[in-house]
Design a protein around this motif. Structure first.
Motif, short mmCIF file in Angstrom:
data_model
loop_
_atom_site.label_atom_id
_atom_site.label_comp_id
_atom_site.label_asym_id
_atom_site.label_seq_id
_atom_site.Cartn_x
_atom_site.Cartn_y
_atom_site.Cartn_z
N HIS A 145 -7.28 -0.51 11.79
CA HIS A 145 -5.82 -0.62 11.96
C HIS A 145 -5.04 0.34 11.08
CE1 HIS A 145 -6.82 -4.07 14.36
NE2 HIS A 145 -7.33 -4.70 13.31
N GLU A 146 -5.72 1.16 10.28
CA GLU A 146 -5.03 2.14 9.44
C GLU A 146 -4.99 3.48 10.19
OE1 GLU A 146 -6.32 4.37 5.43
OE2 GLU A 146 -5.86 2.24 5.13
N VAL A 147 -3.80 4.04 10.33
CA VAL A 147 -3.66 5.31 11.04
C VAL A 147 -4.10 6.45 10.12
CG1 VAL A 147 -2.04 6.91 12.15
CG2 VAL A 147 -1.79 4.43 12.47
N PHE A 148 -4.90 7.39 10.65
CA PHE A 148 -5.34 8.54 9.87
C PHE A 148 -5.28 9.80 10.73
CE2 PHE A 148 -9.05 6.60 11.81
CZ PHE A 148 -9.82 7.66 12.27
N GLU A 149 -5.35 10.97 10.09
CA GLU A 149 -5.28 12.27 10.77
C GLU A 149 -6.58 13.03 10.56
OE1 GLU A 149 -2.08 14.95 10.22
OE2 GLU A 149 -0.55 13.57 10.95
N PRO A 150 -7.53 12.92 11.50
CA PRO A 150 -8.78 13.66 11.35
C PRO A 150 -8.58 15.16 11.53
CG PRO A 150 -8.71 12.57 13.47
CD PRO A 150 -7.51 12.10 12.72
N LEU A 151 -7.57 15.54 12.31
CA LEU A 151 -7.18 16.93 12.52
C LEU A 151 -5.66 17.00 12.42
CD1 LEU A 151 -9.42 17.78 15.63
CD2 LEU A 151 -9.88 18.40 13.25
N ARG A 152 -5.14 18.14 12.07
CA ARG A 152 -3.70 18.27 11.89
C ARG A 152 -2.98 17.94 13.20
NH1 ARG A 152 -0.49 23.55 9.41
NH2 ARG A 152 1.58 22.56 9.33
#
Length: 454
Positions: A145-152
């Protein structure tokens, strides 16, 4: 430039899941699995990917089963430099499964070379244990449930999928599109894992279909397993139980502990868990309390339900034990591992039993046993099958067709399209038809290596 999905695995088959998402020159791979089962599928593992691994910016794993994570060591060896994102549970399980996968491949190649039954001279493993351990450095855990950015510019969120410890569905937001990958969905009534989370809104859904053409029986695992094992104990035989080291082994141990506590099995009936990987996985459940249905006390009961076997010497000694016994050993479809040695020793005796504990992919030894084969080829030799073969219908950790449909119905709005994957053609097409007829949504079964715009 739009968002494309390329189906590099898990399309038209229940194995090898790999979905390449591309947008404006960036590439992200959802799942990184090995093909298993039929030889023509396994050979795909040795074919180079149609995209250079170094050009893949990130990987997101739905869960740790080898048909979803087992290609990662090869991807890294061939040049992948990015992070492989996953839940903490998946990271911890991959630390067990991937080195074991490399070790098993080394062992099998060495055995084939000693016995001379391989067509390749010499037989070589797909990757080795060192390759697997190197790939672990790329794992990066993020809480559900945590939003993350694997790529820009790419936003990703993991949500609970049930199925096994750490399993997740994956929502990707990129290029103005929302792409949802179900991963393997668990059952709402699973004895170990909680029900999958309700799916979020999405423009495109990639949905698994392992059991897309069937329903699970009403009876539970205890009602199905108890009489079979009681019958075995009464005639003094040995049950060989091929199990998936993650999930299925623990479900069986939990069930056996309950059957003994209820007096439906003799308390003195010896049970062996002959899989170092399954032993370590079982111990892991206590470290992830709250992510499954078991209490700390139930975790300890599960661990005490069997003699935990780790060394090769201990494994060989099990065959010398007289009287009835249960041997749980990986792998779950009898594609490799210690279970092959136990099958070769016990298949020929009518007092014995083979208990198949879930889905058996076509082309595997487990599938041939389920189909009633009279001989089984193991280590280049055909062994007669005289043991009773029991296939449990209630042990699956996958949602059935009705449960998959119920999960899809929870979507806040209709997606533009549903891609039906990770199922045999018959199962995938049956689910496609239900989605079209019952929900009125556009659905299709993509072909291997096909590319579609999201």
């Amino acid at each position: 430039m739009g968002v494309n999905i390329r189906f590099l695995g898990g399309a038209g088959t229940v194995t090898g899941s790999k979905y390449l998402v591309e947008h404006e020159g960036q590439r992200l791979l959802v799942d990184c699995g090995l093909f298993q089962g039929y030889k023509q599928l396994r050979l795909r593992n040795r074919d180079p990917l149609p995209v250079v691994p170094a050009q893949i910016g990130a990987v997101v794993l739905t869960h740790a089963h080898i048909d979803h994570s087992g290609y990662l060591p090869l991807l890294v060896r061939e040049g992948f430099k990015g992070k492989a994102w996953c839940t903490p549970g998946t990271r911890d399980l991959c630390r067990i499964l991937l080195p074991d996968s490399g070790h098993l491949q080394e062992e099998e190649a060495a055995y084939a070379n000693r016995k001379g039954f391989s067509k390749h001279q010499p037989a070589l493993p797909l990757y080795n244990e060192d390759d697997a351990r190197e790939s672990l450095k790329h794992l990066h855990a993020v809480p559900p449930h945590e939003v993350f950015e694997p790529l820009r510019g790419w936003r990703v969120r993991l949500s609970g999928a049930g199925h096994i410890l750490g399993a997740a569905s994956v929502l990707i937001e990129v290029g103005g599109k929302r792409l949802l990958f179900s991963g393997d969905l668990g059952r709402p009534d699973d004895a170990l894992m909680p029900a999958p989370d309700a799916p979020p809104e999405a423009d495109v859904v990639v949905c698994e279909s392992t059991y897309g053409d069937r329903s699970h029986p009403q009876e539970d695992l205890l009602a199905e397993l108890g009489p079979a094992l009681a019958r075995l104990a009464a005639r003094g035989g040995t049950a060989v139980v091929p199990v998936f080291a993650v999930g299925r082994a623990q479900s069986l141990l939990h069930a056996i502990a309950q059957l003994k506590a209820r007096g439906e099995l003799p308390k003195a009936l010896p049970v062996y868990l002959d899989s170092p990987m399954a032993v370590h996985t079982t111990e892991l459940y206590e470290h992830h309390l709250g992510e499954h249905r078991l209490s700390a006390a139930q975790c300890r009961d599960m661990e005490r339900a069997a003699h935990l076997v780790t060394s090769v010497e201990q494994s060989k000694a099990i065959a010398m034990q007289r009287g009835p016994k249960l041997i749980l050993a990986a792998s779950g479809m009898a594609t490799g591992g210690r279970v092959l040695h136990h099958l070769s020793q016990h298949l020929g005796d009518h007092r014995n039993m083979v208990v198949l504990t879930g889905y058996q992919a076509p082309g595997t030894r487990g599938a041939r046993l389920a189909q009633g084969t009279e001989t089984l080829r193991i280590f280049g030799q055909d062994w007669p099958v005289r043991a009773e073969v029991v296939q449990l219908a209630s042990a699956s950790a996958h949602a059935d067709a009705g449960q998959l449909m119920a999960w899809l119905r929870q979507l806040p709005r209709a997606p533009h399209r549903v891609f039906v994957t990770h199922g045999d053609m018959e199962a995938a097409d049956a689910l496609r038809l239900r989605i079209e007829h019952e929900l009125g949504w556009r659905a299709l079964v993509p072909e291997h290596n096909s590319t579609w715009m999201a």
